[in-house]
Design a protein around this motif. Structure first.
Motif, PDB file in Angstrom:
ATOM      1  N   UNK A  20       1.554  -4.811   2.899  1.00 43.17           N
ATOM      2  CA  UNK A  20       1.087  -3.803   1.939  1.00 43.17           C
ATOM      3  C   UNK A  20       1.669  -2.434   2.274  1.00 43.17           C
ATOM      4  N   UNK A  21       1.656  -2.069   3.550  1.00 41.18           N
ATOM      5  CA  UNK A  21       2.165  -0.757   3.948  1.00 41.18           C
ATOM      6  C   UNK A  21       3.642  -0.593   3.655  1.00 41.18           C
ATOM      7  N   UNK A  22       4.428  -1.598   4.003  1.00 36.72           N
ATOM      8  CA  UNK A  22       5.875  -1.529   3.754  1.00 36.72           C
ATOM      9  C   UNK A  22       6.160  -1.511   2.260  1.00 36.72           C
ATOM     10  N   UNK A  23       5.398  -2.267   1.480  1.00 34.11           N
ATOM     11  CA  UNK A  23       5.602  -2.282   0.029  1.00 34.11           C
ATOM     12  C   UNK A  23       5.344  -0.910  -0.582  1.00 34.11           C
ATOM     13  N   UNK A  24       4.269  -0.241  -0.138  1.00 28.52           N
ATOM     14  CA  UNK A  24       3.984   1.106  -0.638  1.00 28.52           C
ATOM     15  C   UNK A  24       5.105   2.066  -0.281  1.00 28.52           C
ATOM     16  N   UNK A  25       5.590   1.979   0.959  1.00 29.41           N
ATOM     17  CA  UNK A  25       6.662   2.873   1.401  1.00 29.41           C
ATOM     18  C   UNK A  25       7.945   2.606   0.623  1.00 29.41           C
ATOM     19  N   UNK A  30      11.869   4.643  -2.982  1.00 26.04           N
ATOM     20  CA  UNK A  30      12.650   4.445  -4.198  1.00 26.04           C
ATOM     21  C   UNK A  30      12.384   5.565  -5.196  1.00 26.04           C
ATOM     22  N   UNK A  31      11.138   6.099  -5.214  1.00 27.73           N
ATOM     23  CA  UNK A  31      10.798   7.192  -6.122  1.00 27.73           C
ATOM     24  C   UNK A  31      11.732   8.384  -5.933  1.00 27.73           C
ATOM     25  N   UNK A  32      12.087   8.682  -4.694  1.00 30.68           N
ATOM     26  CA  UNK A  32      12.961   9.826  -4.438  1.00 30.68           C
ATOM     27  C   UNK A  32      14.318   9.617  -5.100  1.00 30.68           C
ATOM     28  N   UNK A  33      14.908   8.440  -4.883  1.00 28.40           N
ATOM     29  CA  UNK A  33      16.230   8.176  -5.459  1.00 28.40           C
ATOM     30  C   UNK A  33      16.165   8.034  -6.974  1.00 28.40           C
ATOM     31  N   UNK A  34      15.164   7.329  -7.470  1.00 27.33           N
ATOM     32  CA  UNK A  34      15.044   7.109  -8.915  1.00 27.33           C
ATOM     33  C   UNK A  34      14.759   8.420  -9.645  1.00 27.33           C
ATOM     34  N   UNK A  35      13.906   9.256  -9.067  1.00 30.86           N
ATOM     35  CA  UNK A  35      13.608  10.545  -9.705  1.00 30.86           C
ATOM     36  C   UNK A  35      14.834  11.443  -9.720  1.00 30.86           C
ATOM     37  N   UNK A 226       7.499   2.932 -16.681  1.00 36.51           N
ATOM     38  CA  UNK A 226       6.920   1.866 -15.858  1.00 36.51           C
ATOM     39  C   UNK A 226       6.975   2.207 -14.381  1.00 36.51           C
ATOM     40  N   UNK A 227       8.101   2.755 -13.953  1.00 35.91           N
ATOM     41  CA  UNK A 227       8.245   3.048 -12.523  1.00 35.91           C
ATOM     42  C   UNK A 227       7.329   4.190 -12.099  1.00 35.91           C
ATOM     43  N   UNK A 228       7.417   5.322 -12.818  1.00 35.78           N
ATOM     44  CA  UNK A 228       6.649   6.505 -12.431  1.00 35.78           C
ATOM     45  C   UNK A 228       5.153   6.321 -12.699  1.00 35.78           C
ATOM     46  N   UNK A 229       4.822   5.817 -13.886  1.00 33.10           N
ATOM     47  CA  UNK A 229       3.429   5.779 -14.295  1.00 33.10           C
ATOM     48  C   UNK A 229       2.653   4.595 -13.775  1.00 33.10           C
ATOM     49  N   UNK A 230       3.342   3.475 -13.496  1.00 32.92           N
ATOM     50  CA  UNK A 230       2.637   2.271 -13.050  1.00 32.92           C
ATOM     51  C   UNK A 230       2.891   2.005 -11.563  1.00 32.92           C
ATOM     52  N   UNK A 231       4.154   1.838 -11.188  1.00 30.58           N
ATOM     53  CA  UNK A 231       4.455   1.498  -9.799  1.00 30.58           C
ATOM     54  C   UNK A 231       4.056   2.605  -8.831  1.00 30.58           C
ATOM     55  N   UNK A 236       1.550   1.578  -5.898  1.00 33.30           N
ATOM     56  CA  UNK A 236       1.771   2.065  -4.529  1.00 33.30           C
ATOM     57  C   UNK A 236       0.469   2.569  -3.922  1.00 33.30           C
ATOM     58  N   UNK A 237      -0.334   3.236  -4.731  1.00 37.06           N
ATOM     59  CA  UNK A 237      -1.627   3.730  -4.250  1.00 37.06           C
ATOM     60  C   UNK A 237      -2.515   2.572  -3.809  1.00 37.06           C
TER      61      UNK A 237
END
Length: 308
Positions: A20-25, A30-35, A226-231, A236-237
């Motif tokens: 779970x921890x690694x999945x959240x990280x 990925x958020x940094x690169x995708x954003x 989907x990425x920002x609003x859901x993942x 991740x939370x």
């Protein structure tokens, strides 16, 4: 206490918590690169913020309707701090920094400097004291941040990007302290942040910023929604909360140390950005600092020598 939980956890429980921890990280990195990719190609900072909280606010609205605004625990000022610290204002500042600075810099300056700002505010406002290992962690984070800010090649608008990323980290630190003081469960807090941002920001976005998100290619709009609003805002939370539930607060939070180097690695295939040797050293410094600041322990070398 969390270290005891992690040590007492059976192997299967620890493996599940670590997953779970690694999945959240992975999602956060990925958020940094995708954003950065989104705000430098087809979408603006304002568009991306609207897509994030439009989706997350709608998804989490039932939580707010069921549990309320928690004003009796928060008060209006602390509620405002939560909404601003992790909501639309934070994303606007962070995404603006990501538009100007490389992902490797963002990985060090944004998630990397957050624990340092939280500690500084806690020491000033709450007279909190820290262990030697945590102090060493904060010192390593500061060294890595200084290496990024002053030791890397100058970039166009890079200084402003660095300042925005550090500002976003400080804003989030205010959110973290308000959340800790309120003792709200994480999903309720996330719902307040997302729905509050939706209600406040959506009218501003359409009236002031023109509401041009849907002029972008539909594939980009759907992917970022989907990425920002859901993942990022929901999945991740949940994953991070499960890691802390299974491993304890410090052991679970220590996985955040993986975010800076993982963000830099993901930026290579997504953005074509390869960290310089100085950036790589700074990322390692920040990562180990975050590990110690999150409660990770130094190896007991003396005990190992005695056993040897």
């Amino acid at each position: 206490m969390s270290d005891q939980i992690a040590q007492a956890a059976p192997p299967t429980r620890y493996a599940l918590g670590a997953a779970f921890g690694v999945s959240a990280v992975c999602i956060w990195a990925t958020w940094i690169a995708v954003t950065r990719h989104g705000v430098t190609t087809t979408l603006s900072v304002y568009d991306l913020t609207m897509l994030r909280f439009g989706a997350a606010g709608a998804l989490l609205l039932p939580v707010v309707l069921r549990k309320g605004l928690a004003l009796e625990r928060l008060g209006p000022w602390r509620l405002a701090t939560l909404v601003c610290g992790a909501g639309a204002p934070y994303v606007l500042v962070a995404a603006s920094g990501l538009r100007l600075a490389p992902a490797a810099h963002a990985g060090a300056l944004l998630p990397g400097s957050m624990p340092m700002f939280v500690a500084a505010l806690a020491a000033v406002l709450m007279n909190e004291r820290f262990s030697t290992a945590r102090k060493l962690g904060y010192a390593l984070i500061a060294c890595g941040v200084l290496a990024i800010v002053f030791g890397t090649a100058p970039l166009a608008d890079g200084a402003l990007g660095h300042l925005l990323l550090l500002g976003a980290a400080f804003i989030w630190a205010c959110y973290a302290l308000a959340l800790r003081a309120s003792r709200l469960e994480s999903l309720h807090a996330a719902a307040l942040v997302s729905t509050g941002s939706l209600v406040i920001y959506l009218p501003i976005y359409f009236l002031v910023f023109g509401g041009r998100a849907f002029d972008a290619p539909l594939s980009d709009v759907l992917f970022q929604t989907l990425f920002q609003g859901v993942l990022v805002s929901v999945v991740a939370l949940y994953f991070f909360g499960k890691a802390i539930e299974l491993l304890g607060a410090s052991a679970g939070a220590a996985f955040a140390a993986l975010t800076p180097p993982m963000a830099a690695l993901l930026a290579v295939p997504i953005l074509g950005e390869i960290p310089s040797p100085i950036e790589q050293a700074a990322l390692l410094c920040v990562s180990f600092g975050v590990y110690l600041a999150s409660g990770g322990r130094l190896p007991d070398l003396a005990a190992r020598l005695r056993r040897g």
